[in-house]
Write a protein that holds these residues in place. Structure first.
Motif: not given
Length: 127
Positions: A67-95
């Protein structure tokens, strides 16, 4: 004897990518519309970089299935989309679960260079 990991971009040339050029390689891929990049180290670890060009998800996985570990931006508000994966899936993540792309570049360069996160990197262990 100290052994430094080498890293390759999974779907590019199998030649290792030195830390001095890894950012140039990522920028080139982004310019070609490739927003997801997986790098694999000579020790079997994976470094994942997925961006929407403004923010990026950076994950470090120790082995397949980790499951690993991932970088974070504590306190960032909202979410962003447009994270397009190689299979074409368009993800949205919390900022909060992504970082500004400039910070992501710094993290990737450090990991490729030393094998470790920068000491000041904010990250969450998902294991």
């Amino acid at each position: 004897m100290l052994v430094i990991e080498s890293w390759v971009i999974n779907d590019d040339n199998p030649v290792p990518v030195p830390s001095a050029v890894v950012l140039e390689a990522l920028r080139s891929r982004i310019d070609r519309g490739l927003l997801e990049t997986w790098l694999t180290s000579s020790s079997g670890r994976s470094l994942v970089f997925v961006t929407n060009t403004q923010r990026a998800m950076v994950m470090l996985l120790e082995e397949e299935g980790d499951s690993g570990e991932h970088a974070v931006d504590p306190g960032a508000q909202g979410s962003s989309d447009g994270f397009v994966l190689s299979d074409g899936q368009d993800d949205e993540y919390r900022d909060e679960d992504t970082v500004p792309v400039g910070e992501a570049f710094r993290l990737v360069k450090q990991i490729v260079d030393t094998g470790s996160w920068p000491s000041d990197a904010r990250r969450v262990v998902d294991r």
